[in-house]
Design a protein around this motif. Structure first.
Motif, PDB file in Angstrom:
ATOM      1  N   UNK A   1      -9.955   4.068  -2.960  1.00  0.00           N
ATOM      2  CA  UNK A   1      -8.726   3.546  -2.368  1.00  0.00           C
ATOM      3  C   UNK A   1      -7.840   2.891  -3.420  1.00  0.00           C
ATOM      4  N   UNK A   2      -8.459   2.348  -4.463  1.00  0.00           N
ATOM      5  CA  UNK A   2      -7.677   1.748  -5.546  1.00  0.00           C
ATOM      6  C   UNK A   2      -6.873   2.803  -6.297  1.00  0.00           C
ATOM      7  N   UNK A   3      -7.421   4.000  -6.404  1.00  0.00           N
ATOM      8  CA  UNK A   3      -6.687   5.079  -7.088  1.00  0.00           C
ATOM      9  C   UNK A   3      -5.465   5.496  -6.280  1.00  0.00           C
ATOM     10  N   UNK A   4      -5.592   5.475  -4.968  1.00  0.00           N
ATOM     11  CA  UNK A   4      -4.439   5.783  -4.110  1.00  0.00           C
ATOM     12  C   UNK A   4      -3.357   4.725  -4.300  1.00  0.00           C
ATOM     13  N   UNK A   5      -3.759   3.470  -4.341  1.00  0.00           N
ATOM     14  CA  UNK A   5      -2.802   2.387  -4.586  1.00  0.00           C
ATOM     15  C   UNK A   5      -2.132   2.572  -5.941  1.00  0.00           C
ATOM     16  N   UNK A   6      -2.922   2.903  -6.964  1.00  0.00           N
ATOM     17  CA  UNK A   6      -2.367   3.135  -8.299  1.00  0.00           C
ATOM     18  C   UNK A   6      -1.322   4.238  -8.258  1.00  0.00           C
ATOM     19  N   UNK A   7      -1.653   5.343  -7.611  1.00  0.00           N
ATOM     20  CA  UNK A   7      -0.753   6.494  -7.564  1.00  0.00           C
ATOM     21  C   UNK A   7       0.572   6.130  -6.879  1.00  0.00           C
ATOM     22  N   UNK A   8       0.495   5.444  -5.764  1.00  0.00           N
ATOM     23  CA  UNK A   8       1.717   5.113  -5.031  1.00  0.00           C
ATOM     24  C   UNK A   8       2.529   4.058  -5.767  1.00  0.00           C
ATOM     25  N   UNK A   9       1.869   3.085  -6.381  1.00  0.00           N
ATOM     26  CA  UNK A   9       2.599   2.101  -7.178  1.00  0.00           C
ATOM     27  C   UNK A   9       3.252   2.775  -8.379  1.00  0.00           C
ATOM     28  N   UNK A  10       2.580   3.743  -8.963  1.00  0.00           N
ATOM     29  CA  UNK A  10       3.167   4.507 -10.067  1.00  0.00           C
ATOM     30  C   UNK A  10       4.414   5.256  -9.598  1.00  0.00           C
ATOM     31  N   UNK A  11       4.345   5.854  -8.428  1.00  0.00           N
ATOM     32  CA  UNK A  11       5.485   6.610  -7.901  1.00  0.00           C
ATOM     33  C   UNK A  11       6.643   5.696  -7.521  1.00  0.00           C
ATOM     34  N   UNK A  12       6.349   4.602  -6.854  1.00  0.00           N
ATOM     35  CA  UNK A  12       7.394   3.706  -6.351  1.00  0.00           C
ATOM     36  C   UNK A  12       7.906   2.727  -7.403  1.00  0.00           C
ATOM     37  N   UNK A  13       7.024   2.294  -8.289  1.00  0.00           N
ATOM     38  CA  UNK A  13       7.322   1.273  -9.291  1.00  0.00           C
ATOM     39  C   UNK A  13       7.932   0.027  -8.642  1.00  0.00           C
ATOM     40  N   UNK A  14       7.461  -0.258  -7.417  1.00  0.00           N
ATOM     41  CA  UNK A  14       7.947  -1.396  -6.658  1.00  0.00           C
ATOM     42  C   UNK A  14       6.821  -1.821  -5.716  1.00  0.00           C
ATOM     43  N   UNK A  15       6.410  -3.077  -5.819  1.00  0.00           N
ATOM     44  CA  UNK A  15       5.273  -3.564  -5.033  1.00  0.00           C
ATOM     45  C   UNK A  15       5.561  -3.516  -3.532  1.00  0.00           C
ATOM     46  N   UNK A  16       6.759  -3.908  -3.115  1.00  0.00           N
ATOM     47  CA  UNK A  16       7.114  -3.927  -1.695  1.00  0.00           C
ATOM     48  C   UNK A  16       7.129  -2.517  -1.111  1.00  0.00           C
ATOM     49  N   UNK A  17       7.725  -1.572  -1.838  1.00  0.00           N
ATOM     50  CA  UNK A  17       7.784  -0.191  -1.359  1.00  0.00           C
ATOM     51  C   UNK A  17       6.398   0.441  -1.319  1.00  0.00           C
TER      52      UNK A  17
END
Length: 71
Positions: free
Chosen positions: A12-28
């Motif tokens: 699940x941490x890898x999914x978080x990493x991937x989405x944070x990488x894509x969004x580059x925004x913690x809120x999004x």
């Protein structure tokens, strides 16, 4: 079982990493993951500890990937 960085990692941490990488925004990223912003922050902290790397750096425009290689 091989003793590598991924054998004990919560996927699940890898999914978080991937989405944070894509969004580059913690809120999004939190919105896309349907979790709170502190939950994303905690996941990022766990990833940083696991890999011994900042992974992302906070900038005025969001979170950018950290460019220093991992140890």
């Amino acid at each position: 079982m091989p003793n590598d960085r991924f054998s004990q990692l919560d996927l699940n941490l890898l999914r978080t990493f991937m989405i944070l990488y894509q969004e580059q925004n913690m809120r999004k990223a939190a919105h896309r993951l349907k979790v709170s912003q502190p939950a994303v922050s905690k996941a990022l902290q766990r990833l940083r500890e696991h890999f011994g790397n900042e992974l992302f750096v906070k900038t005025p425009t969001g979170y950018n990937p950290h460019t220093t290689p991992m140890h």
